[in-house]
Design a protein around this motif. Structure first.
Motif, short mmCIF file in Angstrom:
data_model
loop_
_atom_site.label_atom_id
_atom_site.label_comp_id
_atom_site.label_asym_id
_atom_site.label_seq_id
_atom_site.Cartn_x
_atom_site.Cartn_y
_atom_site.Cartn_z
N ALA A 40 24.03 -17.63 5.25
CA ALA A 40 25.38 -18.13 5.01
C ALA A 40 26.41 -17.04 5.29
O ALA A 40 27.46 -17.29 5.88
CB ALA A 40 25.52 -18.65 3.58
N GLU A 41 26.10 -15.80 4.85
CA GLU A 41 26.98 -14.67 5.10
C GLU A 41 27.11 -14.41 6.60
O GLU A 41 28.22 -14.16 7.10
CB GLU A 41 26.47 -13.42 4.37
N GLU A 42 26.00 -14.47 7.32
CA GLU A 42 26.01 -14.26 8.77
C GLU A 42 26.84 -15.36 9.45
O GLU A 42 27.65 -15.08 10.33
CB GLU A 42 24.58 -14.25 9.32
N ILE A 43 26.64 -16.59 9.01
CA ILE A 43 27.42 -17.72 9.56
C ILE A 43 28.90 -17.52 9.27
O ILE A 43 29.75 -17.71 10.14
CB ILE A 43 26.91 -19.07 9.00
N ARG A 44 29.22 -17.10 8.02
CA ARG A 44 30.60 -16.84 7.65
C ARG A 44 31.22 -15.74 8.52
O ARG A 44 32.32 -15.87 9.03
CB ARG A 44 30.69 -16.46 6.17
N ARG A 45 30.44 -14.63 8.73
CA ARG A 45 30.93 -13.53 9.58
C ARG A 45 31.15 -14.01 11.02
O ARG A 45 32.14 -13.66 11.65
CB ARG A 45 29.95 -12.36 9.56
N GLN A 46 30.20 -14.79 11.52
CA GLN A 46 30.34 -15.31 12.88
C GLN A 46 31.57 -16.20 13.00
O GLN A 46 32.32 -16.11 13.97
CB GLN A 46 29.09 -16.09 13.31
N LYS A 47 31.75 -17.07 12.01
CA LYS A 47 32.91 -17.97 12.02
C LYS A 47 34.20 -17.17 11.91
O LYS A 47 35.17 -17.45 12.61
CB LYS A 47 32.82 -19.01 10.88
N GLU A 48 34.22 -16.17 11.04
CA GLU A 48 35.40 -15.32 10.90
C GLU A 48 35.70 -14.62 12.23
O GLU A 48 36.84 -14.56 12.67
CB GLU A 48 35.21 -14.28 9.79
N SER A 49 34.63 -14.08 12.82
CA SER A 49 34.78 -13.39 14.09
C SER A 49 35.28 -14.35 15.17
O SER A 49 36.17 -14.02 15.96
CB SER A 49 33.44 -12.78 14.50
N GLU A 50 34.73 -15.54 15.19
CA GLU A 50 35.12 -16.57 16.15
C GLU A 50 36.59 -16.95 15.94
O GLU A 50 37.36 -17.05 16.89
CB GLU A 50 34.22 -17.79 15.95
N ILE A 51 36.96 -17.13 14.67
CA ILE A 51 38.35 -17.49 14.35
C ILE A 51 39.29 -16.35 14.73
O ILE A 51 40.36 -16.58 15.29
CB ILE A 51 38.48 -17.87 12.86
N GLU A 52 38.87 -15.11 14.45
CA GLU A 52 39.69 -13.95 14.81
C GLU A 52 39.87 -13.88 16.33
O GLU A 52 40.96 -13.59 16.81
CB GLU A 52 39.07 -12.66 14.28
N ARG A 53 38.78 -14.15 17.07
CA ARG A 53 38.87 -14.16 18.53
C ARG A 53 39.83 -15.25 19.00
O ARG A 53 40.65 -15.03 19.89
CB ARG A 53 37.50 -14.38 19.17
N GLN A 54 39.71 -16.43 18.39
CA GLN A 54 40.61 -17.53 18.76
C GLN A 54 42.06 -17.18 18.45
O GLN A 54 42.96 -17.43 19.26
CB GLN A 54 40.21 -18.82 18.03
N ILE A 55 42.27 -16.61 17.26
CA ILE A 55 43.62 -16.21 16.87
C ILE A 55 44.16 -15.17 17.85
O ILE A 55 45.30 -15.27 18.31
CB ILE A 55 43.65 -15.69 15.41
N GLU A 56 43.33 -14.18 18.18
CA GLU A 56 43.73 -13.13 19.11
C GLU A 56 44.01 -13.72 20.49
O GLU A 56 45.00 -13.36 21.14
CB GLU A 56 42.65 -12.05 19.20
N GLN A 57 43.16 -14.63 20.92
CA GLN A 57 43.34 -15.27 22.21
C GLN A 57 44.64 -16.08 22.24
O GLN A 57 45.41 -16.00 23.19
CB GLN A 57 42.14 -16.17 22.53
N GLU A 58 44.89 -16.84 21.17
CA GLU A 58 46.12 -17.62 21.09
C GLU A 58 47.34 -16.70 21.04
O GLU A 58 48.36 -16.97 21.67
CB GLU A 58 46.10 -18.54 19.88
N ARG A 59 47.21 -15.60 20.29
CA ARG A 59 48.30 -14.64 20.20
C ARG A 59 48.59 -14.05 21.58
O ARG A 59 49.74 -13.96 22.01
CB ARG A 59 47.96 -13.53 19.21
N GLU A 60 47.51 -13.66 22.29
CA GLU A 60 47.67 -13.11 23.64
C GLU A 60 48.30 -14.13 24.57
O GLU A 60 49.17 -13.79 25.36
CB GLU A 60 46.31 -12.66 24.20
#
Length: 194
Positions: A40-60
């Motif tokens: 669950a922690e790994e899934i949470r980290r992956q999702k957080e990382s994925e969301i951060e990438r999406q946020i960064e991509q949208e910001r860019e």
């Protein structure tokens, strides 16, 4: 050994075995829970990382889009400014004082007639407001006569049917040549990066 003692011994073994099974079950349950928590922690980290990438991509993308829009607006403003500068130059050419207009017109006629040395007659066209000036200047040339008006800021168009030569020495054509040759310099001067 009595039956009670055998029974007690079996019960004791059964309790020990039950305790062992319970202990194993608890350990397995703990491992399963721990693995599930890790997963669950790994899934949470992956999702957080994925969301951060999406946020960064949208910001860019938004930043890039904003930069592009700003550059487009800046270029449009520069084009508008250059158009205004050119209009001012055109207005200045239309409103030249008589002496300067005559001097420039003479120079443009002189430059054009060199192309008509073997021609018996050629016609000179100019701005309607310059008819008197052109007629006056052309009295000095035997082979050239005023042909009428042409839409221009000033200067002359000289042509001959006999040679099929047409020379455009209007202020407009000279301005266009100078403008194209100097546009970068004009732009640099107007929009000097600070």
């Amino acid at each position: 050994m009595s039956l009670d003692s055998v029974t007690e011994d079996i019960k004791e073994q059964a309790r020990a075995r039950a305790e062992e099974i319970r202990s194993d079950a608890e350990q397995r349950a703990e491992r399963i829970v721990e693995e599930a928590e890790q997963e669950a922690e790994e899934i949470r980290r992956q999702k957080e990382s994925e969301i951060e990438r999406q946020i960064e991509q949208e910001r860019e993308q938004r930043l890039s889009s904003g930069n592009l829009e700003a550059k487009q607006k800046q270029l449009a403003a520069r084009r508008q400014t250059l158009e205004e500068v050119r209009e001012r130059v055109e207005d200045a050419l239309v409103n030249l004082d008589e002496e300067t207009r005559e001097e420039l017109t003479r120079e443009l006629i002189e430059a054009a007639i060199t192309e008509f040395e073997d021609v018996e007659t050629a016609e000179v066209y100019g701005r309607s407001d310059d008819e008197a000036l052109l007629t006056s200047i052309l009295e000095e040339y035997d082979s050239f006569e005023y042909g009428g008006e042409t839409d221009c800021l000033g200067g002359v168009v000289v042509e001959s049917d006999a040679s099929r030569v047409r020379i455009d020495n209007t202020f407009d054509s000279v301005l266009e040549d100078v403008w194209q040759e100097s546009l970068r310099e004009i732009s640099d001067e107007l929009f000097e990066e600070q």
